[in-house]
Structure formats: structure tokens, C-alpha cells
Enzyme design. Structure first.
Site, PDB file in Angstrom:
ATOM      1  N   HIS A 207       1.024  -0.981  -0.138  1.00 25.89           N
ATOM      2  CA  HIS A 207       0.048   0.088   0.056  1.00 25.89           C
ATOM      3  C   HIS A 207       0.870   1.366  -0.062  1.00 25.89           C
ATOM      4  CE1 HIS A 207      -0.129   1.342   4.406  1.00 25.89           C
ATOM      5  NE2 HIS A 207       0.853   0.555   4.373  1.00 25.89           N
TER       6      HIS A 207
ATOM      7  N   CYS B 222       3.910   5.366   5.916  1.00 26.10           N
ATOM      8  CA  CYS B 222       3.899   3.826   6.583  1.00 26.10           C
ATOM      9  C   CYS B 222       5.271   3.466   6.592  1.00 26.10           C
ATOM     10  CB  CYS B 222       3.008   2.906   5.860  1.00 26.10           C
ATOM     11  SG  CYS B 222       3.096   1.474   6.663  1.00 26.10           S
TER      12      CYS B 222
ATOM     13  N   GLN C 205      -7.470  -2.953   9.607  1.00 25.46           N
ATOM     14  CA  GLN C 205      -8.612  -1.962   9.825  1.00 25.46           C
ATOM     15  C   GLN C 205      -9.592  -2.765   8.770  1.00 25.46           C
ATOM     16  OE1 GLN C 205      -7.957   1.999  10.165  1.00 25.46           O
ATOM     17  NE2 GLN C 205      -5.852   1.719  10.520  1.00 25.46           N
TER      18      GLN C 205
ATOM     19  N   SER D 271      -5.979   5.229   9.797  1.00 20.84           N
ATOM     20  CA  SER D 271      -4.670   5.512   9.564  1.00 20.84           C
ATOM     21  C   SER D 271      -4.494   6.648   8.600  1.00 20.84           C
ATOM     22  CB  SER D 271      -3.805   4.324   9.096  1.00 20.84           C
ATOM     23  OG  SER D 271      -3.797   3.357  10.040  1.00 20.84           O
TER      24      SER D 271
ATOM     25  N   HIS E 149      -5.368   5.419   1.411  1.00 19.21           N
ATOM     26  CA  HIS E 149      -4.378   4.243   0.832  1.00 19.21           C
ATOM     27  C   HIS E 149      -4.876   4.155  -0.695  1.00 19.21           C
ATOM     28  CE1 HIS E 149      -4.128   2.705   5.009  1.00 19.21           C
ATOM     29  NE2 HIS E 149      -4.990   3.428   5.131  1.00 19.21           N
TER      30      HIS E 149
END
Length: 171
Positions: free
Chosen positions: A67, A121, A139, A162, A165
Site C-alpha cells: 500500500h 507507513c 482495519q 490511519s 491508501h
């Protein structure tokens, strides 16, 4: 029967093929087996991702994905390896991600390159690769989007706690 079964590597967390008769093991499927034979091996349904483990419309036991994450000020932890204090709006983050999607244009190599340089990330150090994961480990919006993709497909923008993405399903 062929003597082969599918097992899960405890060190790498990925499936492998093991021959009970010869004690031989290999990462790739034995070349003398058909896809149908592979899918019917003991352990195949539990450990093989993609079509092998997801027969009859069921979800595979696990998937692998990369991702590219862009965080925003509403992210649950608005900081990253490259920005200690992220202040952009969610709309700005989506706009940035859409620019990346345009540059990627379906290319897994370009995806990895941009994830390495730009993802918020820590997986950026692996081209965005998150490795294999099972239901319940990510998630829910991320998990659902990944499982909905075919191997090699890239998602639209997916929003989680978060950030936002792009997801590339790799297995």
C-alpha cells in the site's frame, strides 16, 4: 496421491509445499501437479491465497498486499518517518494520492517506487509490502478492499483511521 501437502512457514509466514514421502519442501507448487490437484492438497484451503484457497466464492485464508499511505491531520497518528507533524487535510491527502495513482497507471513497479519514496507507513522501506495477512489483522475498510481486489489490481482511494491508501493486491 502425490504425497504433497501445503504448510505454513513459521519463519516467513507464507505457504510452502511439503512432500511427506520424500521430505522435500519447496516454495513454488510442484510442477507435475495441475491447479485442480494443488487446490485439493491437504492444507491448500487454509494456506493458499487467491483462487486456490478461495474456492466456491469463499474468501481465501490470507492475502498479500502493498500500500501507499498518505496521512492527514485527522489520522489516528498524524506523523510519519518523513513528517513529524502532518497538517494536511484529508482532501489534500486524497488529492496527493490521486496524483500518485495517475503516475502508477497500473504498474506494480511504479507503485513500489512511489511507495518507497512517499508512503507515510514504515512499509515504505519494503516498497509498501505488508506481507500476508488474514481477516481481522487490518482495519476493516482496508481488509475489505484488499480481499475485493484480484491479484495485480490496484484499489481506488481507501480511507481508514490511519489515512488514505492505494492498495495493490500481490497474492
Amino acid at each position: 496421491m502425490s504425497g504433497w501437502e501445503v504448510r505454513l512457514s513459521s519463519s516467513r509466514g507464507v505457504p510452502y509445499f511439503f512432500n511427506l514421502e520424500t521430505r522435500e519442501s519447496m516454495w513454488e507448487a510442484p510442477p507435475d501437479l495441475t491447479q485442480e490437484q494443488i487446490a485439493s492438497l491437504p492444507g491448500a484451503k487454509e494456506y493458499l491465497p487467491g483462487g486456490h484457497g478461495g474456492a466456491n466464492g469463499e474468501r481465501p485464508a490470507q492475502v498479500r498486499a502493498s500500500h501507499l499511505l498518505v496521512k492527514h491531520r485527522g489520522s489516528r497518528r498524524p506523523s510519519s518517518w518523513k513528517e513529524p507533524n502532518i497538517t494536511r487535510t484529508k482532501e489534500e491527502a486524497v488529492s496527493i494520492l490521486l496524483e500518485y495513482a495517475e503516475q502508477i497507471n497500473g504498474s506494480p513497479d511504479k507503485f513500489a517506487e512511489l511507495a518507497s519514496k512517499n508512503s507515510d507507513c514504515s512499509s515504505h522501506s519494503h516498497g509498501g509490502d505488508l506481507g500476508f495477512f488474514k481477516p481481522g489483522q487490518m482495519q476493516k475498510p482496508f481488509e475489505d478492499a484488499t480481499y475485493a481486489l484480484k491479484v495485480g489490481e490496484i484499489s481506488d482511494v481507501i480511507s481508514t483511521d490511519s489515512g488514505v491508501h492505494l492498495i495493490l493486491r500481490t497474492a
